[in-house]
Scaffold this motif. Structure first.
Motif, mmCIF file in Angstrom:
data_model
loop_
_atom_site.group_PDB
_atom_site.id
_atom_site.type_symbol
_atom_site.label_atom_id
_atom_site.label_comp_id
_atom_site.label_asym_id
_atom_site.label_seq_id
_atom_site.Cartn_x
_atom_site.Cartn_y
_atom_site.Cartn_z
ATOM 1 N N GLU A 283 14.380 -30.934 54.571
ATOM 2 C CA GLU A 283 14.051 -30.420 53.254
ATOM 3 C C GLU A 283 12.680 -29.753 53.243
ATOM 4 O O GLU A 283 12.460 -28.770 52.532
ATOM 5 N N GLY A 284 11.743 -30.247 54.059
ATOM 6 C CA GLY A 284 10.426 -29.629 54.126
ATOM 7 C C GLY A 284 10.498 -28.202 54.646
ATOM 8 O O GLY A 284 9.863 -27.287 54.097
ATOM 9 N N GLU A 285 11.263 -28.002 55.715
ATOM 10 C CA GLU A 285 11.425 -26.651 56.260
ATOM 11 C C GLU A 285 12.126 -25.747 55.259
ATOM 12 O O GLU A 285 11.759 -24.579 55.091
ATOM 13 N N ALA A 286 13.150 -26.286 54.587
ATOM 14 C CA ALA A 286 13.895 -25.491 53.615
ATOM 15 C C ALA A 286 12.987 -25.075 52.458
ATOM 16 O O ALA A 286 13.062 -23.939 51.972
ATOM 17 N N ALA A 287 12.117 -25.971 52.016
ATOM 18 C CA ALA A 287 11.195 -25.647 50.925
ATOM 19 C C ALA A 287 10.234 -24.540 51.342
ATOM 20 O O ALA A 287 9.900 -23.657 50.541
ATOM 21 N N TRP A 288 9.801 -24.575 52.608
ATOM 22 C CA TRP A 288 8.894 -23.538 53.112
ATOM 23 C C TRP A 288 9.576 -22.169 53.108
ATOM 24 O O TRP A 288 8.992 -21.169 52.700
ATOM 25 N N GLN A 293 10.657 -16.754 50.217
ATOM 26 C CA GLN A 293 11.592 -15.862 49.527
ATOM 27 C C GLN A 293 11.147 -15.606 48.095
ATOM 28 O O GLN A 293 11.214 -14.470 47.607
ATOM 29 N N HIS A 294 10.685 -16.651 47.441
ATOM 30 C CA HIS A 294 10.208 -16.493 46.062
ATOM 31 C C HIS A 294 8.980 -15.585 46.024
ATOM 32 O O HIS A 294 8.831 -14.767 45.097
ATOM 33 N N ARG A 295 8.096 -15.718 47.013
ATOM 34 C CA ARG A 295 6.907 -14.851 47.038
ATOM 35 C C ARG A 295 7.314 -13.389 47.213
ATOM 36 O O ARG A 295 6.739 -12.500 46.567
ATOM 37 N N MET A 296 8.268 -13.125 48.080
ATOM 38 C CA MET A 296 8.714 -11.740 48.265
ATOM 39 C C MET A 296 9.261 -11.169 46.966
ATOM 40 O O MET A 296 8.923 -10.037 46.565
ATOM 41 N N GLU A 297 10.122 -11.938 46.293
ATOM 42 C CA GLU A 297 10.712 -11.451 45.047
ATOM 43 C C GLU A 297 9.639 -11.253 43.975
ATOM 44 O O GLU A 297 9.669 -10.263 43.230
ATOM 45 N N TYR A 298 8.666 -12.164 43.908
ATOM 46 C CA TYR A 298 7.603 -12.059 42.908
ATOM 47 C C TYR A 298 6.758 -10.805 43.131
ATOM 48 O O TYR A 298 6.299 -10.169 42.170
ATOM 49 N N LEU A 299 6.577 -10.436 44.386
ATOM 50 C CA LEU A 299 5.750 -9.264 44.711
ATOM 51 C C LEU A 299 6.547 -7.963 44.708
ATOM 52 O O LEU A 299 6.027 -6.914 45.089
#
Length: 341
Positions: A283-288, A293-299
């Motif tokens: 789960e730690g790797e998946a969260a990373w 992905q969220h940062r890419m979409e936000y930018l």
């Protein structure tokens, strides 16, 4: 499909034909066969024989592998009440995989133990070569040669759990080659299972903490992703798109890390993520990965998510989505530093 002992009594001949000459005591009783006659027929030299508690074979000679499977299933399905109230049971583990026809597993005659999955509240003990495994989840089943078997992903997880409980990995009875072959066949054979379903079952069984299992899963998923990425590169060329960069590192102008997408078109600010939900087991790797992905979409980067199973089944549709995403490009993208790796 789930197995229940038939509610409407058929003739004994029809029942025996359907269940390969294997019947239960209650089935015989429901058809007017007294217990005294059953005992007489099962004496030494008699025409019938007792295979398991309250389960009989209506013939002489040793049972076939299929008849042993029927006996295990009927033993687990019965609970001493009337036929209409039978609890369900399904064959799982190595026996189910043998019934499915897994080429990586021993053929059915070589499978001696039969693991049967039953609801948790059942009061039932192991008997002979039948091993009872309980579950709190609702039983699911697939019909294989007339027998109720657990779905492929569950059967694989139960087979691996049984190997682990028996110490088969430590003794070398089950090596990494067989483990990888079983996992690969589950994903690739017709009527098998998807990677997400298989991972969910392995996680539910706490098998991903087993180093050998984790290594085999990582290797399998990596190979699957590499194949999908290669297919996507070919698909981009077929659609007349420029080749994307494989696995570049994205940072902001000030050096802040953003992500490492699987594929990236810098001229269009479009990223492609393959099997993003399967890339990491922990789960730690998946969260990373999700954070990137969220940062890419936000930018403003346009992110296209592709599953390898969908890529194989709907190649043209995925190609159309890639072409449309490249044509539209990202929206209000901040200035990025793209470093090829």
């Amino acid at each position: 499909m789930s197995y229940r002992i038939p509610q409407q009594p058929t003739s004994l001949e029809e029942l025996a034909r359907r269940q390969q000459n294997v019947v239960t005591a209650s089935q015989l009783r429901a058809r007017g066969v007294p217990a005294r006659l059953v005992s007489e027929h099962c004496r030494q030299g008699g025409p019938w024989q007792r295979l398991l508690p309250r389960v009989y074979l209506l013939q002489e000679g040793p049972p076939t592998p299929e008849q042993r499977m029927w006996a295990a299933l009927l033993y687990a399905a019965q609970n001493g009440r009337a036929e209409g109230g039978r609890e369900r049971a399904v064959i799982t583990g190595a026996a189910a995989l043998a019934l499915y026809g897994f080429v990586s597993m021993p053929r059915l005659p070589a499978v001696l133990g039969v693991e049967v999955l039953v609801p948790r509240q059942r009061r039932l003990r192991d008997a002979g070569q039948v091993r009872i495994r309980r579950t709190e989840r609702e039983l699911e089943a697939r019909e294989v040669h007339g027998l109720a078997c657990a779905p492929v992903a569950r059967a694989v997880a139960d087979a691996i759990r049984e190997w682990s409980e028996q110490g088969a990995f430590e003794t070398g009875r089950v090596g990494p080659g067989l483990l990888r072959a079983v996992l690969r066949e589950a994903l690739e054979r017709p009527g098998g299972c998807g990677a997400a379903e298989l991972l969910a079952e392995l996680s539910e069984a706490d098998l991903l903490a087993e180093p050998r299992v984790r290594a085999a899963v990582d290797e399998l998923l990596a190979a699957q992703r590499e194949s999908a990425l290669s297919s996507l590169m070919e698909l981009a060329l077929e659609r007349g798109l420029p080749l994307p960069l494989p696995g570049p590192e994205l940072r902001m102008r000030g050096g802040t890390y953003i992500a490492v997408p699987d594929l990236f078109w810098p001229e269009a600010a479009v990223a492609v993520e393959v099997d993003s939900e399967l890339r990491c087991v922990s789960e730690g790797e998946a969260a990373w990965v999700r954070a990137g992905q969220h940062r890419m979409e936000y930018l403003g980067v346009r992110v296209v998510y592709v599953g390898s199973s969908r890529l194989a089944a709907e190649r043209d549709a995925v190609g159309g989505e890639l072409a449309a995403a490249h044509r539209l490009g990202g929206e209000d993208v901040v200035e990025l530093v793209v470093t090829e790796r």
